[in-house]
Structures are given as C-alpha cells and as structure tokens.
Design an enzyme around this catalytic site. Sequence first.
Site, PDB file in Angstrom:
ATOM      1  N   LYS A  79       3.995   0.680  16.151  1.00  0.00           N
ATOM      2  CA  LYS A  79       5.220   1.219  15.312  1.00  0.00           C
ATOM      3  C   LYS A  79       5.182   2.015  14.161  1.00  0.00           C
ATOM      4  O   LYS A  79       6.062   2.878  13.915  1.00  0.00           O
ATOM      5  CB  LYS A  79       5.340  -0.285  14.209  1.00  0.00           C
ATOM      6  CG  LYS A  79       6.662  -0.404  12.754  1.00  0.00           C
ATOM      7  CD  LYS A  79       6.373  -1.670  12.256  1.00  0.00           C
ATOM      8  CE  LYS A  79       7.028  -1.966  11.702  1.00  0.00           C
ATOM      9  NZ  LYS A  79       6.776  -3.045  10.946  1.00  0.00           N
ATOM     10  N   GLN A  80       3.636   2.846  14.312  1.00  0.00           N
ATOM     11  CA  GLN A  80       3.717   3.372  12.452  1.00  0.00           C
ATOM     12  C   GLN A  80       1.989   4.223  13.506  1.00  0.00           C
ATOM     13  O   GLN A  80       1.545   3.997  13.637  1.00  0.00           O
ATOM     14  CB  GLN A  80       4.066   3.148  11.676  1.00  0.00           C
ATOM     15  CG  GLN A  80       2.615   1.880  11.874  1.00  0.00           C
ATOM     16  CD  GLN A  80       3.582   1.386  10.303  1.00  0.00           C
ATOM     17  OE1 GLN A  80       3.649   0.299  10.244  1.00  0.00           O
ATOM     18  NE2 GLN A  80       2.592   1.667   9.085  1.00  0.00           N
ATOM     19  N   GLU A 123       1.071  -2.178  12.489  1.00  0.00           N
ATOM     20  CA  GLU A 123       2.284  -3.928  12.757  1.00  0.00           C
ATOM     21  C   GLU A 123       2.133  -4.127  13.984  1.00  0.00           C
ATOM     22  O   GLU A 123       2.492  -5.451  14.126  1.00  0.00           O
ATOM     23  CB  GLU A 123       2.637  -4.058  11.719  1.00  0.00           C
ATOM     24  CG  GLU A 123       1.989  -3.994   9.760  1.00  0.00           C
ATOM     25  CD  GLU A 123       3.180  -4.395   8.975  1.00  0.00           C
ATOM     26  OE1 GLU A 123       4.520  -4.078   9.484  1.00  0.00           O
ATOM     27  OE2 GLU A 123       2.452  -4.259   7.979  1.00  0.00           O
ATOM     28  N   TRP A 170       0.823  -1.063   0.177  1.00  0.00           N
ATOM     29  CA  TRP A 170       0.274  -0.387  -0.528  1.00  0.00           C
ATOM     30  C   TRP A 170       1.039   1.156   0.297  1.00  0.00           C
ATOM     31  O   TRP A 170       0.477   1.875  -0.485  1.00  0.00           O
ATOM     32  CB  TRP A 170      -0.208  -0.041   1.123  1.00  0.00           C
ATOM     33  CG  TRP A 170      -0.135   0.304   2.398  1.00  0.00           C
ATOM     34  CD1 TRP A 170       0.951  -0.080   2.688  1.00  0.00           C
ATOM     35  CD2 TRP A 170      -0.236   1.185   3.533  1.00  0.00           C
ATOM     36  NE1 TRP A 170       1.267   0.178   3.923  1.00  0.00           N
ATOM     37  CE2 TRP A 170       0.824   1.050   4.438  1.00  0.00           C
ATOM     38  CE3 TRP A 170      -1.801   2.103   3.561  1.00  0.00           C
ATOM     39  CZ2 TRP A 170       0.477   1.662   5.828  1.00  0.00           C
ATOM     40  CZ3 TRP A 170      -1.135   2.765   4.631  1.00  0.00           C
ATOM     41  CH2 TRP A 170      -0.656   2.650   6.241  1.00  0.00           C
ATOM     42  N   ASP A 171       1.661   1.308   0.218  1.00  0.00           N
ATOM     43  CA  ASP A 171       3.199   2.191   0.370  1.00  0.00           C
ATOM     44  C   ASP A 171       2.543   3.039  -1.167  1.00  0.00           C
ATOM     45  O   ASP A 171       2.798   4.638  -0.992  1.00  0.00           O
ATOM     46  CB  ASP A 171       4.476   1.486  -0.056  1.00  0.00           C
ATOM     47  CG  ASP A 171       4.734   0.614   1.604  1.00  0.00           C
ATOM     48  OD1 ASP A 171       4.041   0.168   2.014  1.00  0.00           O
ATOM     49  OD2 ASP A 171       6.025   0.976   1.933  1.00  0.00           O
TER      50      ASP A 171
HETATM   51  C1  BGC Z   1       5.344  -1.071   7.846  1.00  0.00           C
HETATM   52  C2  BGC Z   1       4.453  -2.200   6.611  1.00  0.00           C
HETATM   53  C3  BGC Z   1       4.520  -1.375   4.587  1.00  0.00           C
HETATM   54  C4  BGC Z   1       5.786  -2.185   5.147  1.00  0.00           C
HETATM   55  C5  BGC Z   1       6.733  -2.030   3.771  1.00  0.00           C
HETATM   56  C6  BGC Z   1       6.909  -2.331   7.050  1.00  0.00           C
HETATM   57  O1  BGC Z   1       7.350  -2.494   7.851  1.00  0.00           O
HETATM   58  O2  BGC Z   1       4.652  -1.752   8.421  1.00  0.00           O
HETATM   59  O3  BGC Z   1       3.491  -0.799   6.735  1.00  0.00           O
HETATM   60  O4  BGC Z   1       3.932  -1.366   3.821  1.00  0.00           O
HETATM   61  O5  BGC Z   1       7.003  -2.349   5.573  1.00  0.00           O
HETATM   62  O6  BGC Z   1       7.711  -0.825   3.632  1.00  0.00           O
END
Ligand code: BGC
Length: 753
Positions: free
Chosen positions: A584-585, A472, A342-343
């Site tokens: 985490k984010q 995550e 989804w990035d």
């Molecule tokens: C992140 C995800 C992301 C993926 C690829 C993961 O570490 O938590 O949100 O899509 O990395 O960049």
Amino acid sequence: MSETIFALSNGYIGIRGGFEERMGGNESRSIDGIYLNGFYESVPIPHAETGYGYALNTQTMLNVTNSKLIELYLEGEQFNLTRGTIIEYKRFLDMKNGCLHRNLVWRSPEGREVEIKARRVVPFAHRHLVAFEYRVKALNFSGKVIISSYLDGAVENHVHEEDDPRFSAALGGLGLKVKRIIADEEPVIMLQETQRSKLTLVCAMDHSLKDGPGAVKEISRDDHSVAVNYYFDLNEGETVGLEKYASYYTSLDYQVADLAGLASEMVTRGRAIGFNVLLEEQQGHLEKLWETASFGIDGDTALDQALRFNIFHLFQAAGSNGRTGIGAKGLTSEGYDGHYFWDTEIYMIPFYAAIMPEEARKLLEYRYSILDSARERARVLDHPRGALYAWRTIAGEEGSSYYPAGTAQYHINAAVAYAINKYIEMTGDYSLVLEFGAEIIFETARLWKDLGAYIQRKGNRFCYNEVTGPDEYTALVNNNFYTNLMAQWHLDYAYETACNLRDNYPDQYKRLAEKIDLDQKELQAWKQAADDMFIPFDGDLQIHPQDDGFLDKEPWDFAGTPSERYPLLLHYHPLVIYRYQVCKQPDVILAHFLLNDRFSLDQKCRDYNYYEPITTHDSSLSPSIFGVMASELGFYEDARWFFDLSARLDLDNCLKDTHFGVHMANMAGSWMNLVYGFAGMRTTGGSLSFKPYLPEGWKGYRFGVRFKGSRLKVEIKGREAVYSLSDGEPLSFQHRDKEIFLAGGEKVVLSLD
Ligand code: BGC
C-alpha cells in the site's frame, strides 16, 4: 470536497468551508463541521467476538456547536442557493491573511436581488475565537430584511459513508447534549456536555453591526439553539454588515465553572478588536511564517499554488499547546475520527522542525503528556516495563479496533524517538531531551527490548515476530525490515542518549534513572539487542525482503486488476491482500529515506526497483517518500510524477476522499519531496547538506529552513544554487561535496553541475 479545501483552522478550532446558511436540498453530500483539537467522545468499539486486550473504546473528535449558521430573509423569502438564481458566485481562500471569502449575487424566486459578501477568519492570536463578517446589499428592492445568527447545538458527527474505514466511527446517538442556554442578553452562551467522556464545552457568541440602517434586535431560543435576530428596513442600494464572534472553551483546559466567563470575555474582546484588525493580526502572523518558509516554484503555477496550499494547511494545523497533536486530517474533517497517528512524527515534524520549531517541540510535549497511557498499554500487551504508544488516539488510549493494522504497528514507538532526534538535529535544542525527551526515548526503547527475542534458527539474532510494518497491505509478519531497522536505530539511540546523560548531565540522569528504575545492565542489553538485530536480506535477489515471508508470496495480479478496484482495501478482504506481494505504501523504501546513510546507492536502487512496481500508493503516505528516493537515485521522471501527485493530491482530489479531510502527512510529504527530494537536503548526525537539481521544465524553486537557530534560504535558478543566511549564527553545510561556510547576511552562488 470544497468544504475541506476551504477549511480554516488555528490548530485549536477547525471549521469546514461550508456555507453560513443551511443548504437544504442535496445537503447530505455536504459534510459540515466545527472541531476542537483534542475534544472527543469516547465511543465503545462493538466487537461481536472480542479478545483479551482488544481496544474497547475509540475516541472520536466531535462536531461541536455550529456557530457559523446565519440565515437571511428578504421580505419573508429565505436565502438559499438551491432556489432562485445565482447571478455571480466566487469563493476563495486568501492564504496571505487566512481569510475565506464568498461573494455572490442571488435573485430570489420572487425576483429580489442581493449581493452577499461573507468572510471568516480563525485567529492564531486568539485560539478560542472565530470571527465572521456577513454583508448584505439590496440591489433591486427596498423592504424588510432579517438576519438571524445562531448557535446551534443540535450537531452530530456524520455517519459512515459506504463503509469506508477511512471515515469515522458511528457515534450512535453519542453527540453533544445541550445542558444550558443563557440568552437574556449578548453574549449568549450555550453549555454542552459529552455523554461518556464527561467533557464540558461552552460556546459564546456576540455581534457587532456595521453600516446600514438601525436594526431591531431580538434573541430567540429553543431547546438546542439560540439565535440573535436583526430586523432592518433596507432600501435599494443600502448595505448592512454584521460581524459575528464565537468562542469555544472546554473542561479539558479550564474549570467547568470558569468556562462561561472565559468564552464571553473572549467574544467581547473579539468584538472590541473588530474583524478587520483580527485580519491584520492574522496577516502579520502568516507573513512571518511565509517569510520563513520562503517558498516558490518558478515555471509551474499549478504546482506552486498546490505546495503553498499544503504549507498553508500545515501552518493551520499545529495546536501550539503541548496537549494536542495533529490529526491525520488536521481539523478539516472527521476522517479517521480526528486521530493522531505516526503521521505527525515521521512526516510532519521534519516540516515543523525546519519552519516552526516551537510547534515541533509542542507536538513532542503532547507525546510526553500521554506517556502514562502508553505505559498502561504496554502492560495490557504483557510488557512489565516500558511504554507502547497507541497506533491511533486522541487522549492516549488505543483507538484502533483492528489490531493487525493497528496495535501491531509497534514502529510508532520508533517514530516518536526518531522525531525527537530529528528535532534535535534541526534545532540543536538538547533541553528537550533533558526535560522530557529522554524519558520517552528510554521507556519506548524498553518495549523494543522486551518485544524481541533471540531466535536460534535465525542465527541467534534478535528478532521481532508478529508485527506489522508501515505497509498496511501486509500484517502480522516476522521480522519486518522497517520495524527491525528502526528498533535497532532506536535501541542504539537510547543507549547513546543514556550514556551522554550519564556522563554529561549526571544529576538529571540520576533523577530519571531512579524514577524509571534504569540501570547500566539494562543499557547494555539495549546495545546488545541492537548489535544483534536480525536485518532481512535476500542473497539471490540482493534486496531487503519486507519481512521473512514476503518473497514467498505470489505477486499480485496487477494486469488483471481493473482501475475501479483500487484502492484495494475497499474491494478485497484483508486476507486476500495479505496473501500477495503487494504494498500500500513504502516500507523498505521509507527505511532507506529515514536511515539514509546506512545503505549504498546500489542497494537503494535495487530495493526501489523491486518495491515500486508492486506498490499501489493506495495510502497518501506513499508518493512523497517514493518521490524523495527517486530523486536521490536519479530517477527524475518518477520523482516528478510522484511530486506532482503528492503536491496536488487534495486540490485535485486524486484519491477521491478529500471530503474526509486533507491528508496532512502527504502535505508535509510534498514539502519534503521538494526539500529532501529535488534539493537533496539531509541532516544526518546534525550536519546539513544539499544535493540540489532542477526538475525539467521549471525555471527555479526556493525554500527556507531554520537550522540550529539560523535562517537559510535556498534558491535554485537555472544551473545555479544560491544560499543566503538571513540571520543567526554562522552556518556550515555541504553543497554536493563542497564545504560551505556562511556568516549572517552572506550569500553564496554555486553551480549545480
Ligand atoms: C496509512 C497509515 C496512516 C493512516 C493515517 C493509513 O491509510 O496506511 O500509514 O498512518 O492512514 O494517515
């Protein structure tokens, strides 16, 4: 990590910044590689304990034929930087013309001194071509010099490093196999095949000798490589220059029988054009992009450099063909197997829509090209209708082996719909919806309707259970705030789009409704589910809980966590992490950014103050979003801290994993941090607005955006904002609360106060 930093790409071929020659010595730390966007092997996922519907294969982007290899011998001594003496050394990337340079002077163990100047370019104008120039000058000797230029087919992907999940799946002997080498004369050709995905790759090479004495040429080969060897008698002070052209074609785009012809035509054409002209073409292409991005920070060279570098990588990453996406690492390494996440939709499309809208459209076309795979995935997950995009993929199939942080991130469906809307807001190009966008929007919205349920104990609201939001460090929860909110937005958007098509484009609507069996009742059900959506809110704390159970968890012991135990994912079992309030984010905060007009400033502020202190920013997708929101909320110190981190994340290897490849989402995020953060740009509902401010210590900054066909340049200087419209239709937008109207060629100067 410098191989990542110096990686070049044209969106189809990506080549890491490693040396032309083999390294020897401490080679294992160096990840060398050349990648083709979309070219993969399908690798079995070894589940010791499997379950119904688990992803069975992951697609891994392959390291392909090494065409970069050039070896040099001086009177029998092989050039190698790990031996002899390096007298001068400089490697640099020219972001104006996309050329990577390496200049050095080396003294061999026996005392022969040479100057080597190597350059390479991966042309945008010829997506299947890569060109190298290799110049050698004898500084203090005369004698026999050999230059051997290879195609090496004995390539492998690099194995797991320290069990880091951010790298790639182990291929276990599934690398490319050499099938045929055609080497009677130049161009020489190597044909390779993948073992499971049954894809064919052809690589051709050709050379042109510039300057220097006449050479004797000889072609040699073994089972997996072919070399063109040049033998010279070089006198002291003389230079030889070799231009090398390599080309890649695969059966993903062409008939197998045509590949050799296409590749050899391409290298012959490259050779006829010549290295310098290719470089001029590349510069012309990049000049246009730099002109559109019109970027600069005045008063901080390191940040100016960093953001330019990030933008350069964004220019490089887009494949432009509607068949490929952008990997989390672009084409700079094998990190995350080259998978698309989804990035692209949430972080990168806003950049492309503003600078390279054609690329944004192509990226969305790619999503359409894998819609059937998304339909199949939905069936596996027991949804009789609709589509569910794979969390991570190349060709469409789900490649995530860990479903709690993979398939359960249903929000990817909303990300694709959101990106379609963002593209339309920025470009006004509704034809995308008519041609294929509506089908994506509807099929993915269907999944939301089917996934959720009316839950009595939640006031009979529409709820989502067992889903994972963007954060995550929390998985498989009920009513993830971000997921519910984005699903609500998506269902509404699908309903509105369907009504608009039905009323204004009846023929197209009828065709599509028949194709996917859509009726008014279903539209109504989408609208109803959106209206009835459960949105978590905690009355005591007056904040949005990340999910139903989040606030009942114990807070993470940040004070007792030593810095070497970050990122947490490398030091704690997921179950440990999931048990605590730790992120985490951004999750709630990302929703605030994406659906910005839905929340009051006070609410955003309370949520920010709750979540920021419990977020580790272990994901590179984190700092830029917190940065944008900190700007909106007036937390200027935070905003600046996040911006600096996001801007220099790869150049300074802040997450210590840049050797796995650059962080493409963050690169686009750093641009958003400036444009949406410092300049406060918003495009909600297709109306453009700015609320700019000048970060402390800067003299100014500037950037360009394309909006509905017009090109707007924004420059913040001291206490003023200057907006100028270089061409296109007249444009109205807001500066703070003021309505501004600009015609083509006009500019306006406004106060920041
Ligand atoms: C992140 C995800 C992301 C993926 C690829 C993961 O570490 O938590 O949100 O899509 O990395 O960049």
